[in-house]
Design a protein around this motif. Structure first.
Motif, mmCIF file in Angstrom:
data_model
loop_
_atom_site.group_PDB
_atom_site.id
_atom_site.type_symbol
_atom_site.label_atom_id
_atom_site.label_comp_id
_atom_site.label_asym_id
_atom_site.label_seq_id
_atom_site.Cartn_x
_atom_site.Cartn_y
_atom_site.Cartn_z
ATOM 1 N N ALA A 22 8.361 -2.418 5.925
ATOM 2 C CA ALA A 22 8.820 -1.027 5.895
ATOM 3 C C ALA A 22 9.069 -0.614 4.451
ATOM 4 O O ALA A 22 9.548 -1.408 3.640
ATOM 5 C CB ALA A 22 10.097 -0.863 6.722
ATOM 6 N N GLY A 42 10.225 2.895 4.035
ATOM 7 C CA GLY A 42 10.959 4.150 4.153
ATOM 8 C C GLY A 42 10.086 5.346 4.449
ATOM 9 O O GLY A 42 10.586 6.482 4.491
ATOM 10 N N LYS A 43 8.818 5.144 4.700
ATOM 11 C CA LYS A 43 7.906 6.263 4.957
ATOM 12 C C LYS A 43 8.347 7.024 6.207
ATOM 13 O O LYS A 43 8.639 6.444 7.242
ATOM 14 C CB LYS A 43 6.480 5.749 5.138
ATOM 15 C CG LYS A 43 5.431 6.854 5.258
ATOM 16 C CD LYS A 43 4.044 6.269 5.300
ATOM 17 C CE LYS A 43 2.973 7.358 5.433
ATOM 18 N NZ LYS A 43 3.007 8.299 4.300
ATOM 19 N N GLY A 44 8.409 8.351 6.095
ATOM 20 C CA GLY A 44 8.813 9.191 7.207
ATOM 21 C C GLY A 44 10.309 9.319 7.378
ATOM 22 O O GLY A 44 10.764 9.925 8.350
ATOM 23 N N VAL A 45 11.087 8.769 6.438
ATOM 24 C CA VAL A 45 12.556 8.789 6.534
ATOM 25 C C VAL A 45 13.113 9.682 5.425
ATOM 26 O O VAL A 45 12.717 9.573 4.270
ATOM 27 C CB VAL A 45 13.133 7.369 6.426
ATOM 28 C CG1 VAL A 45 14.649 7.401 6.561
ATOM 29 C CG2 VAL A 45 12.516 6.463 7.478
ATOM 30 N N ALA A 90 13.698 1.674 -0.824
ATOM 31 C CA ALA A 90 12.783 2.309 0.135
ATOM 32 C C ALA A 90 11.846 3.235 -0.642
ATOM 33 O O ALA A 90 12.036 4.454 -0.665
ATOM 34 C CB ALA A 90 13.567 3.088 1.180
ATOM 35 N N ALA A 141 10.545 6.583 0.903
ATOM 36 C CA ALA A 141 11.462 7.517 1.558
ATOM 37 C C ALA A 141 11.444 8.856 0.834
ATOM 38 O O ALA A 141 11.143 8.945 -0.359
ATOM 39 C CB ALA A 141 12.878 6.951 1.585
ATOM 40 N N ASP A 167 18.048 11.672 7.954
ATOM 41 C CA ASP A 167 18.243 10.384 8.624
ATOM 42 C C ASP A 167 19.404 9.597 8.042
ATOM 43 O O ASP A 167 20.129 8.905 8.769
ATOM 44 C CB ASP A 167 16.961 9.554 8.526
ATOM 45 C CG ASP A 167 15.793 10.226 9.208
ATOM 46 O OD1 ASP A 167 15.869 10.431 10.431
ATOM 47 O OD2 ASP A 167 14.820 10.571 8.515
ATOM 48 N N GLU A 183 12.757 3.461 9.683
ATOM 49 C CA GLU A 183 11.301 3.418 9.800
ATOM 50 C C GLU A 183 10.854 2.308 10.755
ATOM 51 O O GLU A 183 9.978 2.509 11.603
ATOM 52 C CB GLU A 183 10.646 3.198 8.438
ATOM 53 C CG GLU A 183 9.121 3.184 8.546
ATOM 54 C CD GLU A 183 8.412 2.608 7.326
ATOM 55 O OE1 GLU A 183 7.174 2.450 7.383
ATOM 56 O OE2 GLU A 183 9.086 2.312 6.320
ATOM 57 N N ARG A 218 10.662 9.838 11.419
ATOM 58 C CA ARG A 218 11.263 8.816 12.271
ATOM 59 C C ARG A 218 12.731 9.172 12.474
ATOM 60 O O ARG A 218 13.334 9.880 11.657
ATOM 61 C CB ARG A 218 11.163 7.425 11.630
ATOM 62 C CG ARG A 218 9.791 7.035 11.133
ATOM 63 C CD ARG A 218 8.835 6.715 12.258
ATOM 64 N NE ARG A 218 9.175 5.462 12.931
ATOM 65 C CZ ARG A 218 8.480 4.985 13.967
ATOM 66 N NH1 ARG A 218 7.447 5.671 14.456
ATOM 67 N NH2 ARG A 218 8.817 3.840 14.523
#
Length: 558
Positions: free
Chosen positions: A153, A155-158, A234, A237, A269, A481, A492
């Protein structure tokens, strides 16, 4: 004051009302007013007490008000629609020269010698590591590296909110991850404490950081893995600036509440909070909690309002999916002890402090509020840093925060490398004397990195629980994530309670020292002021909580 459209901002129009003719007028001051009914009714009550509503955060029933009525607090509290009121801060003061609020995070007596900086491309690093990765012992300690946690992970999408002094979005390690569209600044510069306003409105753009603290925190969370400078926990992120801190480092009540509500409304998030809310280090509710020192009715009302409004805003954010992470504080205080000594409150206006001893039911906020993950700091040896607050039941988890006096008896003792290196705004560095006018570090407490194309970034070493908390916030982003549900558009989401449980069970247990006391005498510290009694077990104790955060274990990377 700037509020996003997502937050219901109402300046209600109500029938004109005037304060009582006998009201004595004085300098304009700013107040936070909590209300129980509609914004319109609250506005009418405020006007009748001689105030003017400038902003409303309806979600938690609070208004920002200005008034020149010297009896405004008494007059407005007498209104049935009003639940409470307190000073936020004065609009004008006569106490210039506020010292840098975070000065204790840059150790005194540091060695000089003119750090030349680093340049060129990566050399001597592992696969995928950033050029300055060899200076980031903190990332190695918690497994936040490309060959450990970041295999699983990144942090993509967070979305991570940085509730601090701002973010320098032009920094090469932050630019790609910075979300300009959703970033907001909830503060207005106050020249008497923040220095001259940089823009006519005194509301800084949401992509600058005149202080530096927020940019340092942001780099720890999510410095980009872009082959430049450092890497964050991350690195993919998204960083959202939800600024609540003044340039001078104060975090006033209304701005903090508004930033929290906005964070909830845009469904961040994770939010990192490396501060306490001014002006009270500890917020009491009754005179019975004062063991030494005096308190007025107005001061108690102010402290109760801080507890009520912050508690409400933090609960609101948590209920809408925001994982809240906070620094535990740098006063070497046992927060689990029956009493607490406070020599700084109230810290606004400057020089207003009156020493007091209070019960441990008087809370430092946000770190001691429900729904908040409280973080203590360790140095490179994994020992609790001497300055870090601690206490069984108060500390949830530990993380690298840097410790200048760590590794005593070795060449590393009292060297920059024991601290946390992260991004810093160049102009702030020059203004603070960390860099010369050409942007070169003045000593080995800072680093300048330039790539082959001539793009440069500035980095500095700091220590504090302010640096520990963003390590945990970054790992929380990895957890969201790894285990969160898709939300559409690549996002996410994960229940904050689940995030907290994953952080707790995956943390690396750290036992109490032999004999039950962490003794800092060898590091040159006064045992009475610094020695820390460790209560609890290897699984959970007052110095390390559930243990030292472990990014790799949290996402199954080791």
């Amino acid at each position: 004051m700037v509020l996003a459209a997502a937050v219901t901002t109402v300046v209600a129009t109500a029938p004109a009302a005037t304060a009582a003719p006998a009201a004595e007028q004085g300098p304009a001051a700013e107040y936070v007013v909590a209300f129980t009914g509609s914004p319109e009714a609250a506005t009418a009550a405020v006007q009748a007490a001689g105030g003017s509503v400038t902003d409303v955060t309806e979600e938690v029933g609070v208004a920002l008000v200005t008034s020149s009525n010297t009896r405004f607090l008494d007059d407005v509290r007498a209104r049935g629609e009003i639940a409470g009121a307190a000073r936020n801060h004065a609009v004008g003061t006569s106490d210039p020269g506020m010292p840098h609020r975070f000065a204790d995070e840059r150790p005194a007596g540091r060695p000089g010698g003119g750090g030349p900086g680093h340049g060129g491309g990566p050399a001597g690093h592992g696969p995928g590591e950033e050029p300055l990765a060899d200076l980031q012992w903190d990332m190695e300690m918690i497994g936040a590296t490309p060959d450990a946690a970041q295999r699983r992970a990144t942090g993509k999408g967070v979305d991570v909110g940085i509730m601090d002094s701002g973010i320098d979005a032009s920094h090469p390690d932050l630019a790609r991850n910075f979300d300009a569209a959703r970033s907001r600044n909830f503060t207005t510069d106050m020249p008497d404490i923040d220095g001259p306003c940089e823009v006519p409105s005194c509301v800084d753009p949401a992509d600058v950081d005149e202080n530096g603290h927020g940019t340092h925190v942001a780099g720890i969370v999510a410095a980009d893995d872009n082959g430049f400078g450092i890497g964050g926990v991350a690195p993919d992120a998204t960083l959202v600036n939800v600024r609540a801190g003044q340039d001078s480092g104060y975090f006033f009540l209304y701005e903090t509440v508004a930033a929290l509500v906005y964070s909830a409304e845009i469904r961040l998030d994770v939010v990192n909070m490396s501060f306490y809310t001014d002006p009270w280090l500890y917020n009491c509710t009754s005179r019975d909690e004062y063991l030494e020192g005096t308190v007025t009715d107005e001061e108690l009302a102010e402290q109760r309002l801080v507890r009520d409004l912050l508690g409400g805003a933090l609960g609101y954010a948590s209920s809408r999916g925001v994982t809240l992470v906070s620094s535990a504080g740098n006063a070497a205080t046992d927060l689990a002890a029956p009493t607490r000594t406070d020599e700084t409150s109230p810290d606004y206006p400057p020089d207003a402090a009156r020493p007091r001893v209070v019960a441990n039911t008087c809370l430092t906020l946000p770190t001691e509020a429900p729904n908040v993950i409280s973080v203590s700091a360790v140095g490179p040896s994994t020992t609790k840093a001497d300055y870090s607050n601690y206490g069984l039941g108060d500390i949830d988890i530990a993380a690298p925060g840097g410790w200048y006096r760590d590794l005593v008896g070795t060449p590393a003792y009292m060297t920059a490398g024991n601290l946390i290196l992260s991004s810093y705004p160049l102009q702030a560095a020059i203004a603070e004397g960390l860099a010369d006018p050409n942007g070169q570090p003045v000593d080995d407490m800072s680093v300048r990195y330039c790539d082959a194309a001539g793009v440069c970034g500035f980095y500095t070493y700091l220590q504090g629980t302010s640096m520990a908390a963003p390590h945990v916030a970054g790992v929380a982003a990895l957890v969201v994530e790894a285990f969160g549900r898709p939300t559409g558009h690549g996002g996410r989401a994960l229940d904050p309670a689940v995030v907290a449980r994953v952080l707790a069970w995956s943390a690396e247990d750290h036992p109490c020292p032999a004999g039950g006391v962490e003794d800092y005498s060898d590091e040159g510290r006064d045992p009475v002021a610094y020695n820390a009694v460790c209560q609890g077990t290897t699984d959970v104790n007052g110095l390390y909580g559930e243990g030292i955060v472990d990014a790799a274990a949290a996402v199954g990377g080791r």
